[in-house]
Design an enzyme around this catalytic site. Sequence first.
Site, mmCIF file in Angstrom:
data_model
loop_
_atom_site.group_PDB
_atom_site.id
_atom_site.type_symbol
_atom_site.label_atom_id
_atom_site.label_comp_id
_atom_site.label_asym_id
_atom_site.label_seq_id
_atom_site.Cartn_x
_atom_site.Cartn_y
_atom_site.Cartn_z
ATOM 1 N N ASN A 11 0.866 -1.179 0.000
ATOM 2 C CA ASN A 11 0.000 0.000 0.000
ATOM 3 C C ASN A 11 0.901 1.227 0.000
ATOM 4 O OD1 ASN A 11 -1.792 2.075 0.481
ATOM 5 N ND2 ASN A 11 -2.362 1.389 2.549
ATOM 6 N N LYS A 13 0.046 4.266 -0.218
ATOM 7 C CA LYS A 13 -0.596 5.451 0.377
ATOM 8 C C LYS A 13 -0.372 6.659 -0.549
ATOM 9 C CE LYS A 13 -0.094 3.170 4.790
ATOM 10 N NZ LYS A 13 0.050 3.241 6.245
ATOM 11 N N HIS A 98 -9.439 1.279 5.091
ATOM 12 C CA HIS A 98 -8.144 1.451 5.769
ATOM 13 C C HIS A 98 -8.333 2.402 6.949
ATOM 14 C CE1 HIS A 98 -4.008 2.551 6.577
ATOM 15 N NE2 HIS A 98 -3.644 1.479 5.896
ATOM 16 N N GLU A 100 -6.631 4.774 7.979
ATOM 17 C CA GLU A 100 -6.394 6.185 7.666
ATOM 18 C C GLU A 100 -7.647 6.813 7.056
ATOM 19 O OE1 GLU A 100 -2.749 5.587 5.491
ATOM 20 O OE2 GLU A 100 -1.777 4.994 7.362
ATOM 21 N N GLU A 168 -5.059 -4.696 10.642
ATOM 22 C CA GLU A 168 -4.007 -3.696 10.827
ATOM 23 C C GLU A 168 -4.255 -2.935 12.122
ATOM 24 O OE1 GLU A 168 -2.112 -2.574 6.781
ATOM 25 O OE2 GLU A 168 -3.830 -1.284 7.110
ATOM 26 N N GLY A 174 3.028 2.297 10.673
ATOM 27 C CA GLY A 174 4.024 3.348 10.512
ATOM 28 C C GLY A 174 4.783 3.691 11.780
ATOM 29 N N SER A 213 3.771 -2.150 10.187
ATOM 30 C CA SER A 213 5.220 -2.251 10.410
ATOM 31 C C SER A 213 5.820 -3.602 10.016
ATOM 32 C CB SER A 213 5.564 -1.914 11.871
ATOM 33 O OG SER A 213 5.216 -0.562 12.148
HETATM 34 P P1 13P Z 1 3.331 0.358 7.492
HETATM 35 O O1 13P Z 1 3.769 -0.964 6.896
HETATM 36 O O2 13P Z 1 4.062 1.527 6.931
HETATM 37 O O3 13P Z 1 3.275 0.292 8.975
HETATM 38 O O4 13P Z 1 1.803 0.574 6.998
HETATM 39 C C1 13P Z 1 0.894 -0.455 7.143
HETATM 40 C C2 13P Z 1 -0.337 -0.102 6.396
HETATM 41 O O5 13P Z 1 -1.082 0.776 6.797
HETATM 42 C C3 13P Z 1 -0.624 -0.822 5.165
HETATM 43 O O6 13P Z 1 -1.914 -0.586 4.715
#
Ligand code: 13P
Length: 250
Positions: A11, A13, A98, A100, A168, A174, A213
């Site tokens: 992803n 983003k 997601h 976010e 997640e 992150g 992560s």
């Molecule tokens: P990270 O791998 O950067 O922690 O992000 C995970 C994520 O949100 C994937 O959709």
Amino acid sequence: MKQSVKMIVGNWKMNGVAADLAGAVAEMLADLQQNPASARVGLCPPATLIERMARIIDGGPIMVGGQDCRVEQKGAYTGGVSAEMLVDAGARAVILGHSERRQEFGEIDALVSQKVGAALRAGLTPIVCVGETLAQREAGQAVSVVRDQILGSLNDGLAGRDWALAYEPVWAIGTGLTPTLDQIAEIHAAARDAMIERLREGGRAAPILYGGSVNPGNARDILAVDEVGGALVGGASLKAADFLAIIRAA
Ligand code: 13P
């Protein structure tokens, strides 16, 4: 239940411009063409790159996906992208719900469920995300939060279709933090139960990806946990060497 073929999805983003197609994506593609992965691999770039990424991959060993879609097929929704438009651009999958988007755009389970319906209508493979916040985990609510999100975010139409769930934990995204392997196993087992509660037999087949992560150092252990059917990878999917290492760990 162990999934034989894992699914590893990147992803991106809101990261990535044309130079990354010539760089990271070309490198990933060359490596996977030379040495085919045992995992099923996907990459979800920002909408602006979907069509160009799909052209470069050209039916090759990476499935291109979107990161969101609207429920409607078309219309007066400034800034919106429909599931049908993702397909038209060359996408075959879409990430939905997601954290976010849940946090930044106020997306609730019922909307995510409608978006899943839109993705299925267009023929996309939905990747439906759930996960608890740190406060919810500390309050002992991780299992119940994830169960409620699954019951509310799935859609009857998923039974018999190609789709995935992604667990997640918000606090692991992150941050470099990950749950223990036991915590991952606990939630993935509870997630499977909730998928079956919601979709009956239709909830058995879809892989449950872990996200938050994931990196080349922890991927192998995480992917070996019972009911971890793959990974949804953020930051590490932007670098060819890291993403390939995760793919090779599957
Ligand atoms: P990270 O791998 O950067 O922690 O992000 C995970 C994520 O949100 C994937 O959709």
